[in-house]
Design an enzyme around this catalytic site. Structure first.
Site, PDB file in Angstrom:
ATOM      1  N   ASP A  69       3.482 -11.046 -16.541  1.00 40.12           N
ATOM      2  CA  ASP A  69       3.227 -12.471 -16.331  1.00 40.12           C
ATOM      3  C   ASP A  69       3.746 -13.316 -17.487  1.00 40.12           C
ATOM      4  O   ASP A  69       4.278 -14.402 -17.268  1.00 40.12           O
ATOM      5  CB  ASP A  69       1.728 -12.714 -16.139  1.00 40.12           C
ATOM      6  N   HIS A 105       0.823  -1.216   0.000  1.00 36.05           N
ATOM      7  CA  HIS A 105       0.000   0.000   0.000  1.00 36.05           C
ATOM      8  C   HIS A 105       0.848   1.253   0.000  1.00 36.05           C
ATOM      9  O   HIS A 105       0.516   2.246  -0.629  1.00 36.05           O
ATOM     10  CB  HIS A 105      -0.908   0.016   1.228  1.00 36.05           C
ATOM     11  N   CYS A 126       0.190  -3.984 -22.008  1.00 42.13           N
ATOM     12  CA  CYS A 126      -0.009  -3.218 -20.772  1.00 42.13           C
ATOM     13  C   CYS A 126       0.933  -3.656 -19.656  1.00 42.13           C
ATOM     14  O   CYS A 126       0.796  -3.210 -18.533  1.00 42.13           O
ATOM     15  CB  CYS A 126      -1.465  -3.302 -20.317  1.00 42.13           C
ATOM     16  N   GLU A 135      -1.080 -13.467 -21.463  1.00 41.91           N
ATOM     17  CA  GLU A 135      -0.018 -13.483 -20.450  1.00 41.91           C
ATOM     18  C   GLU A 135       0.372 -14.895 -20.028  1.00 41.91           C
ATOM     19  O   GLU A 135       1.146 -15.080 -19.100  1.00 41.91           O
ATOM     20  CB  GLU A 135      -0.410 -12.628 -19.239  1.00 41.91           C
TER      21      GLU A 135
END
Ligand code: PEP
Ligand code: MG
Length: 591
Positions: free
Chosen positions: A466, A200, A513, A442
């Site tokens: 990935d 976070h 992406c 991916e």
């Protein structure tokens, strides 16, 4: 420690999670610094007094937390709000409060010590829990105890903005509530011992543009409040008490960074068109709605990837259809963004979910994640799809399914999507005319059957993070094998080419992406691959646009065609680096 030792220079290397260079004074963010003292309540009347003290501290702690939550109200949907509710629940928990009072009454000890005994008792219970996720929840109880202790010690909560200017927060870890508080207090930057790229701390730092470095391991053991400190969030370096030479070097670096930023920002709003008139669309990746203004400032034309699993993290219950709808409605139809790609949640792997059944797997990267998880937990999936279709009434929306590895998965996902649309229509709920359907490419199997998959969908988006992990057998979160993580591996380039060719043969656009899309060194290779769209972190956009605008499409194709036949990774890398250095000397002269 003498003054000499105090001024010793330390240089730490961690993970740079939010770029930029700042210099300031360290503030060691510890909630309670003092060791706890035990004292026995020997005199009559002291027990009642201790209980009153404890109750007063509980009330003040609750008031603090509610104030933080109130101040953060404008951050609708940002995770800290949920976690604050959890903290308040702990504070009000009967066995937590009554258990502590009982210890004061029976063991005749002060409130601080009783609270410590309660926390220790919970810790020993949690340590026996085998489930990783649940075991980690002890940190919530510890955090609440620390806040109570602070009030028992008569300490006011630190108002960072009153501590002086130019502060850099140094902490072992920051809870979401702390991070949000820091955001309000306008500190210059922060650095933590713990955390990775998806913590976070990292995500909030990036979203609000504060330079930050995480994963520094032992930083807090060597830094003291008021030490002079430099944070280089771009390269992940933290310098404590820099000497004159380092100070000078970093002043220069900061100037170059700022100048380059100003210069490259001029490219933000321009289209990505090569010198020989080839246009490529530029989108951006976001995790939070708070990033939308940055997307527009840095020149994203649309949202290429909205990682919606972040809506699920750090909370006790799954988001409702209305919560999903609220989030998607705020992006779709935004005047600055031409399209919005909503990826259905990719939970699992390193993204912890509240549902503990799925929290512990031997190989989570290859486990119950992404589309596999969605097709198993259909209620969660349907709630999300309903919200996407409803929100698509507001503008151009695309839905993107992650980790598709065979045609059965995409067919099942599409049939659920189709049924969701029909149900909404029969319920008389407004829906958009159409939502484009795409898949993430991916998993290597998806590349091999790309021709078949292309017939099923409207677009492809390649997730190199990935794809490279699965193709080269490298766990993307394992720092011991990162040296093998190589986007310029010939196997990667050949696979990428195959995906683009299959997509184009079927007449569908192909986007990328993964992180590779925003890496300046690869700009010409990506152009040469003939991708239709690149989607990246917003701040990466201006530089990529600048490179594309000064490139040649035909030259980039020749470069790709040349290196794709090389057998050695090193030869490809060398050739690409030399090409980029010669072609853009002002951009790559430092690499
Ligand atoms: C990817 O795998 O490249 C991707 C963009 O998805 P994520 O990083 O969320 O797995
Ligand atoms: Mg992925």
């Amino acid at each position: 420690m003498n003054r000499e030792a105090q001024r010793q220079t330390f240089v730490f290397k961690g993970i740079g999670v939010s770029p930029g260079i700042v210099k300031g004074k360290a503030y060691l963010y510890n909630l309670v610094d003092e060791p706890l003292t035990l004292y026995k309540l020997t005199e009559p009347g002291l027990v009642a007094k201790e209980i009153r003290r404890l109750k007063g501290a509980l009330r003040k702690t609750e008031a603090d937390l509610r104030e933080i939550k109130k101040n953060l109200g404008h951050l609708n949907g940002l995770d800290p709000l949920y976690i604050i509710d959890v903290y308040v629940m702990i504070l009000k928990d009967k066995s937590f409060v009554q258990g502590t009072i009982k210890i004061i009454e029976e063991s005749l000890v002060n409130a601080e010590w009783a609270l410590k005994m309660t926390t220790d008792r919970y810790r020993s219970i949690f340590e026996r829990v085998t489930d990783d996720y649940l075991r980690r929840r002890i940190t919530d109880i510890e955090y609440v105890s620390q806040r109570i202790l602070r009030h028992l010690a008569g300490m006011k909560k630190p108002v960072i903005s009153e501590l002086g200017k130019d502060l850099i927060i140094i902490a072992r870890d920051l809870s979401p509530a702390d991070t949000a508080q820091i955001m309000m207090d306008k500190v210059l930057g922060f650095a933590t011992d713990m955390g990775g790229k998806t913590s976070h701390t990292a995500i909030v730092a990036k979203a609000i543009g504060i330079p930050a470095v995480v994963g520094l391991e032992k930083l807090t053991t060597l830094v003291k409040t008021n030490d002079e400190i430099i944070i280089d969030g771009s390269s992940g370096v933290v310098i404590v008490n820099p000497d004159q030479e380092l100070l000078k070097r970093y002043e220069d670096k900061k100037k170059i960074y700022l100048d380059t930023n100003v210069l490259t920002l001029q490219y933000a709003r321009l289209p990505a068109i090569t010198q020989d008139n080839h246009k490529i669309r530029i989108g951006c990746n976001i995790e939070f709605l708070e990033e939308i203004p940055a997307a527009a400032t840095y020149g994203a034309e649309g949202i290429g990837l909205y990682r919606t699993e972040f809506i699920f993290l750090n909370r006790e219950h799954p988001p409702t259809e209305e919560e999903h709808y609220e989030s998607y409605s705020r992006i779709i139809g935004n005047d600055d963004l031409t399209w919005t790609t909503i990826r259905t949640f990719d939970l699992g792997a390193d993204k912890v979910f509240y549902e503990t059944r799925y929290a512990r797997e031997a190989n989570p990267q290859m486990g119950m994640r992404a589309i596999r998880f969605s097709l198993k937990e259909k209620d969660l999936f349907i709630a999300q799809l309903r919200a996407i279709i409803r929100a698509s009434a507001k503008g151009k929306a695309r839905v993107l399914f992650p980790m598709i590895s065979c045609v059965e998965e995409i067919r099942e996902a599409k049939s659920i999507l189709h049924k969701v649309r029909q149900d909404l229509q029969s319920e008389g709920i407004p829906v958009g005319d159409s939502v484009e359907v795409g898949i993430m490419i991916e998993v290597p199997s998806a590349v091999i059957i790309a021709r078949d998959l292309a017939r099923e969908v409207d677009f492809f988006s390649i997730g190199t993070n990935d794809l490279i992990q699965y193709l080269l057998a490298i766990d993307r979160v394992n720092e011991r094998v990162t040296y093998l993580y190589e986007p310029l591996h010939p196997a990667v380039l050949r696979l990428l080419k195959q995906v683009v060719d299959c997509g184009h043969e079927a007449g569908i656009p192909v986007a990328m992406c993964g992180e590779m899309a925003g890496e300046p060194l690869y700009a010409c290779i990506l152009l040469g691959l003939e991708l239709d769209e690149l989607s990246m972190n917003p701040s990466a956009i201006p530089r990529i646009k600048k490179l594309i605008r000064t490139s040649s499409f035909s030259e980039s194709k020749s470069l790709l065609n040349e290196v794709i036949n090389y057998s050695s990774v090193n030869e490809i890398r060398q050739r690409v680096e030399n090409y980029m250095r010669e072609r853009f000397p002002e951009e790559f002269n430092e690499q």
